[in-house]
Write a protein that holds these residues in place. Structure first.
Motif, PDB file in Angstrom:
ATOM      1  N   HIS A  62      16.140 -11.617 -54.487  1.00  0.00           N
ATOM      2  CA  HIS A  62      14.806 -11.032 -54.624  1.00  0.00           C
ATOM      3  C   HIS A  62      14.893  -9.508 -54.602  1.00  0.00           C
ATOM      4  O   HIS A  62      15.470  -8.933 -53.682  1.00  0.00           O
ATOM      5  N   ALA A  64      12.886  -7.269 -53.758  1.00  0.00           N
ATOM      6  CA  ALA A  64      12.248  -6.602 -52.614  1.00  0.00           C
ATOM      7  C   ALA A  64      13.084  -6.696 -51.339  1.00  0.00           C
ATOM      8  O   ALA A  64      12.823  -5.974 -50.379  1.00  0.00           O
ATOM      9  N   ARG A  91       8.848 -10.229 -44.555  1.00  0.00           N
ATOM     10  CA  ARG A  91       7.599  -9.522 -44.881  1.00  0.00           C
ATOM     11  C   ARG A  91       7.501  -8.199 -44.144  1.00  0.00           C
ATOM     12  O   ARG A  91       6.918  -7.233 -44.655  1.00  0.00           O
ATOM     13  N   ALA A  94       9.714  -5.929 -46.274  1.00  0.00           N
ATOM     14  CA  ALA A  94       9.194  -5.650 -47.623  1.00  0.00           C
ATOM     15  C   ALA A  94       7.830  -6.303 -47.775  1.00  0.00           C
ATOM     16  O   ALA A  94       7.724  -7.530 -47.859  1.00  0.00           O
ATOM     17  N   ARG A  95       6.777  -5.475 -47.822  1.00  0.00           N
ATOM     18  CA  ARG A  95       5.422  -6.018 -47.900  1.00  0.00           C
ATOM     19  C   ARG A  95       5.171  -6.764 -49.201  1.00  0.00           C
ATOM     20  O   ARG A  95       4.295  -7.625 -49.279  1.00  0.00           O
ATOM     21  N   THR A  96       5.914  -6.426 -50.239  1.00  0.00           N
ATOM     22  CA  THR A  96       5.707  -7.071 -51.541  1.00  0.00           C
ATOM     23  C   THR A  96       6.427  -8.415 -51.637  1.00  0.00           C
ATOM     24  O   THR A  96       6.305  -9.099 -52.655  1.00  0.00           O
ATOM     25  N   PHE A  97       7.164  -8.809 -50.588  1.00  0.00           N
ATOM     26  CA  PHE A  97       7.922 -10.051 -50.666  1.00  0.00           C
ATOM     27  C   PHE A  97       7.007 -11.258 -50.618  1.00  0.00           C
ATOM     28  O   PHE A  97       6.066 -11.326 -49.824  1.00  0.00           O
ATOM     29  N   SER A  98       7.278 -12.227 -51.476  1.00  0.00           N
ATOM     30  CA  SER A  98       6.595 -13.521 -51.414  1.00  0.00           C
ATOM     31  C   SER A  98       7.581 -14.592 -51.857  1.00  0.00           C
ATOM     32  O   SER A  98       8.419 -14.359 -52.732  1.00  0.00           O
ATOM     33  N   LYS A 100       8.670 -17.811 -53.757  1.00  0.00           N
ATOM     34  CA  LYS A 100       8.275 -18.577 -54.930  1.00  0.00           C
ATOM     35  C   LYS A 100       9.120 -19.842 -55.030  1.00  0.00           C
ATOM     36  O   LYS A 100      10.290 -19.844 -54.662  1.00  0.00           O
TER      37      LYS A 100
END
Length: 493
Positions: A62, A64, A91, A94-98, A100
């Motif tokens: 990832h 991020a 998280r 990296a605040r943009t991590f999600s 998937k």
């Protein structure tokens, strides 16, 4: 309080069953969980973040997350499901991590382990983290190189958070075949040891994700026919082949490994004498046991990894009793008492105490954890006086002459063990398992560190005392000392 659980017996001749194998795996995982909690608790908040996200950064490639370099870097950790605590740690980084859903794809990575001192008495905030990252055997050379670059990038990131991280990338198939990619470096022992390192791995490793070690499921008494038992487990479908990773057995240490491993520990002892003394004496203990056994006397003692596995099978789950440094100390104590070597035993005790890095005479509030409790019980059993303990805890105040005296003792012990291992190699006429390149490289480093010659400024404090700073210095010219003519140098007091 940990309660002794019922013994588990596996009899491959009489028949085994899946339920017993699951109980056994769950017991090892429970011990693993205790070690993880202890390793986690010994770190600072920022260092904990490194340990928490490691499985995830390899499970996902990832952008991020830390360590990301190549979009096509291999990823996917077999059977790994990140817990909520790991996702929260990601998280925070990296605040943009999600997360998937990747769907069903063949994972590139088989397992991830932490090995060495974390989770043990010998671990401290200053200790490094050694990670084994195991990829599938058919991964392309480019894929392996991508993983190695990512591992290096992660080490740099971890360093920024105060963690010394080393990630060793290889496949279990290459390990079993003895295919060594790396030569000796500051942290990689190169070709100097294989079975000794595997012995250490099996008794110290913490499973972080992926497949479990197949070694867990083969009783100590069956290790001589390890491959036969492994085939029975897989061919008869007691376990799925993609659930376990196989590094092979370690029923004994070949004579060829002792010399190279001894040289490696001598080299490590230049900077980390206390840890190296403990490991070098264990190598000598193993080698002497092999020597006795070679003279047709059945006095060979089990390896420490076998002691650990037997204890788990018998129902021992107390993390204090299974602590690798406790197992190591107990073996050395028993051996040195049999050898009537009280001075060497005293040095082993001092080495273990200083390796733990817990000054017990300091604030009781700061030393209330499990490591301090365990170390305090050991010290009490040794019968150390308050004066001895205070002297070790006040190493910051040691003078140069004190350190020089101790250095002579340490160097004498290191070289004593090395000479014995060299003699055993000559007596048995065995070639060293270490490659000639690695042996020459280590030889040059040792020569530079330990050789004494005129004009050489020796390093007198290789990790023995925190500091040799002196508050007051005096310089005198030799002409003022009433010496003979021609003496025009300076003296420092």
């Amino acid at each position: 309080m940990t309660i002794q659980t019922a013994p588990i017996a596996l009899d491959f001749d009489e028949g085994i069953d899946r339920k017993t194998l699951r109980r056994l795996r769950d017991r090892f995982m429970a011990v693993n969980g205790q070690r993880w909690d202890r390793a986690h608790s010994a770190l600072t908040y920022r260092q904990q973040a490194v340990l928490e996200v490691l499985p995830l950064v390899f499970h996902l490639n990832h952008p991020a997350l830390p360590g990301y370099l190549d979009s096509d870097c291999p990823y996917g950790l077999s059977h790994y499901r990140p817990p909520e605590s790991t996702l929260n740690a990601a998280r925070r980084l990296a605040r943009t991590f999600s997360l998937k859903d990747e769907g069903r794809r063949k994972p590139d990575l088989e397992a991830l382990f932490l090995m060495g001192s974390p989770g043990t008495l010998g671990h401290s905030v200053a200790s490094d983290l050694d990670i084994w990252l195991c990829h599938r055997p058919d991964l392309s050379e480019r894929g392996v190189q991508c993983l190695e670059r990512k591992a290096q990038s992660l080490s740099i990131w971890a360093e920024s958070l105060g963690v010394e991280l080393h990630v060793f990338v290889f496949s279990a198939a290459d390990w079993r075949a003895g295919r060594q990619r790396a030569e000796v470096t500051g942290e990689n022992c190169g070709s100097s040891q294989h079975y000794l390192l595997l012995d250490e791995f099996y008794r110290t490793s913490i499973h972080l994700g992926g497949r479990y070690p197949l070694w867990w499921l083969v009783p100590v008494e069956d290790e001589q026919r390890y491959d036969e038992c492994a085939r029975q487990l897989i061919d008869c479908r007691f376990i799925r082949s993609d659930e376990y990773i196989d590094f092979g057995p370690v029923s004994s240490i070949p004579q060829e490994e002792f010399l190279g491993a001894g040289v490696w520990q001598l080299y490590k002892g230049i900077d980390m004498p206390w840890k190296s003394i403990l490991k070098l004496l264990l190598i000598e203990c193993y080698a002497r046991s092999n020597e006795i056994n070679g003279s047709n006397e059945s006095n060979e003692k089990p390896l420490l990894s076998q002691v650990f596995k037997s204890a788990v099978y018998s129902g021992e789950t107390n993390p204090d009793r299974l602590d690798p440094y406790i197992l190591l100390y107990e073996r050395l104590e028993q051996w040195l008492l049999e050898e009537d070597a009280p001075q060497r035993l005293a040095l082993v005790r001092q080495s273990l105490y200083l390796k733990a890095g817990l000054p017990l005479t300091r604030s009781a509030q700061a030393l209330s954890g499990w490591r301090a409790t365990l170390l305090r019980a050991l010290v009490e059993s040794w019968g150390w006086s308050a004066t001895e303990l205070k002297d070790l805890d006040n190493r910051i105040r040691w003078r140069a002459e004190d350190v020089v005296t101790l250095r002579r003792v340490v160097v004498a012990e290191l070289t004593h063990s090395y000479r014995l291992l060299s003699r055993l190699a000559r007596d048995h006429d065995t070639g060293a398992a270490i490659s000639s390149n690695d042996m020459n490289l280590l030889g040059r480093k040792l020569y530079a560190a330990f050789q004494r010659k005129a004009g050489k400024v020796e390093q007198i404090n290789p990790g023995l005392a925190p500091s040799l700073v002196e508050e007051n210095l005096a310089f005198h010219h030799q002409s003022e000392q009433g010496g003979s003519a021609g003496h025009d140098g300076w003296l420092l007091y």
